[in-house]
Design an enzyme around this catalytic site. Sequence first.
Site, PDB file in Angstrom:
ATOM      1  N   LYS A  13       0.849  -1.194   0.000  1.00 45.15           N
ATOM      2  CA  LYS A  13       0.000   0.000   0.000  1.00 45.15           C
ATOM      3  C   LYS A  13       0.884   1.244   0.000  1.00 45.15           C
ATOM      4  O   LYS A  13       0.613   2.217  -0.694  1.00 45.15           O
ATOM      5  CB  LYS A  13      -0.864   0.045   1.270  1.00 45.15           C
ATOM      6  N   ASP A  66      -8.210   2.437   4.490  1.00 49.62           N
ATOM      7  CA  ASP A  66      -8.765   1.115   4.724  1.00 49.62           C
ATOM      8  C   ASP A  66      -9.391   0.654   3.422  1.00 49.62           C
ATOM      9  O   ASP A  66     -10.094   1.408   2.748  1.00 49.62           O
ATOM     10  CB  ASP A  66      -9.813   1.139   5.842  1.00 49.62           C
ATOM     11  N   LYS A 162      -3.259  -1.897 -12.989  1.00 53.92           N
ATOM     12  CA  LYS A 162      -3.544  -1.646 -11.566  1.00 53.92           C
ATOM     13  C   LYS A 162      -3.137  -0.216 -11.196  1.00 53.92           C
ATOM     14  O   LYS A 162      -3.896   0.496 -10.543  1.00 53.92           O
ATOM     15  CB  LYS A 162      -2.826  -2.648 -10.664  1.00 53.92           C
TER      16      LYS A 162
HETATM   17  P1  IMP Z   1      -6.791  -3.384   5.536  1.00 52.34           P
HETATM   18  O1  IMP Z   1      -7.138  -2.155   4.747  1.00 52.34           O
HETATM   19  O2  IMP Z   1      -5.434  -3.316   6.157  1.00 52.34           O
HETATM   20  O3  IMP Z   1      -7.882  -3.780   6.468  1.00 52.34           O
HETATM   21  O4  IMP Z   1      -6.606  -4.597   4.525  1.00 52.34           O
HETATM   22  C1  IMP Z   1      -7.330  -4.664   3.385  1.00 52.34           C
HETATM   23  C2  IMP Z   1      -7.122  -6.004   2.715  1.00 52.34           C
HETATM   24  O5  IMP Z   1      -7.894  -5.962   1.514  1.00 52.34           O
HETATM   25  C3  IMP Z   1      -5.702  -6.276   2.297  1.00 52.34           C
HETATM   26  O6  IMP Z   1      -4.962  -6.974   3.247  1.00 52.34           O
HETATM   27  C4  IMP Z   1      -5.904  -7.118   1.048  1.00 52.34           C
HETATM   28  O7  IMP Z   1      -6.138  -8.447   1.410  1.00 52.34           O
HETATM   29  C5  IMP Z   1      -7.176  -6.522   0.469  1.00 52.34           C
HETATM   30  N1  IMP Z   1      -6.822  -5.456  -0.486  1.00 52.34           N
HETATM   31  C6  IMP Z   1      -6.947  -4.109  -0.337  1.00 52.34           C
HETATM   32  N2  IMP Z   1      -6.484  -3.457  -1.396  1.00 52.34           N
HETATM   33  C7  IMP Z   1      -6.027  -4.395  -2.238  1.00 52.34           C
HETATM   34  C8  IMP Z   1      -5.383  -4.326  -3.509  1.00 52.34           C
HETATM   35  O8  IMP Z   1      -5.106  -3.258  -4.074  1.00 52.34           O
HETATM   36  N3  IMP Z   1      -5.088  -5.509  -4.063  1.00 52.34           N
HETATM   37  C9  IMP Z   1      -5.352  -6.707  -3.476  1.00 52.34           C
HETATM   38  N4  IMP Z   1      -5.913  -6.832  -2.291  1.00 52.34           N
HETATM   39  C10 IMP Z   1      -6.251  -5.673  -1.662  1.00 52.34           C
END
Ligand code: IMP
Length: 182
Positions: A13, A66, A162
């Site tokens: 990220k 998030d 992407k």
């Molecule tokens: P959080 O925002 O840390 O709660 O995690 C969001 C989760 O969503 C990540 O760990 C990924 O599993 C998934 N996710 C969010 N954005 C992406 C992306 O751009 N590609 C693939 N998976 C994503």
Amino acid sequence: MEKILFITSNPHKFSEAQSLLKKCGINIKRKNLNVSEVRAESCEEVAKAAAIEAYRKIRRPLFVEDSGLFIKSLNGFPGVYSAYAIRKIGLEGILALLKGKSRDAEFVCAICYMDNAKLVQVCKKCKGKISLRQKGKNGFGYDPVFVPAGKKKTFAQDAKTKAEKSHRTAALKALCARLAKR
Ligand code: IMP
């Protein structure tokens, strides 16, 4: 100019955000900070609660994001529990849940920025479909099973698409525009 802190433990990220924000003149620094993730239905609520908590702790300009994958035929699951679901059942588990079901899905990215004068929230989506099997090696999380609308390859097979079309790219662009206005 003071660097804005991106509160995240996710290096993928961070690097996506760093390259995009640099183009609009915003320099960021990654900061790992223990902030509680509230139980909520939307990414916006989770990001806002985390940004407020992080700002209380460090009192420097920062943002939190998030994100999650919302699958229509699973009533939005895994949604805000995307990281948890991938840890527990993995991509194969998600593919198994979708046998015989519609594969429409969307990625959502909510960002909440905070400094001593303002709180800025943006939220963007990227629509697509879940592929029949995992394909590609780039990216992270659900990238090997997400095919953006109008394309044939997964995000993990096509990093260029992407970078251009993702939910995070759209949200970061919106954040740039909002910060530039003020
Ligand atoms: P959080 O925002 O840390 O709660 O995690 C969001 C989760 O969503 C990540 O760990 C990924 O599993 C998934 N996710 C969010 N954005 C992406 C992306 O751009 N590609 C693939 N998976 C994503």
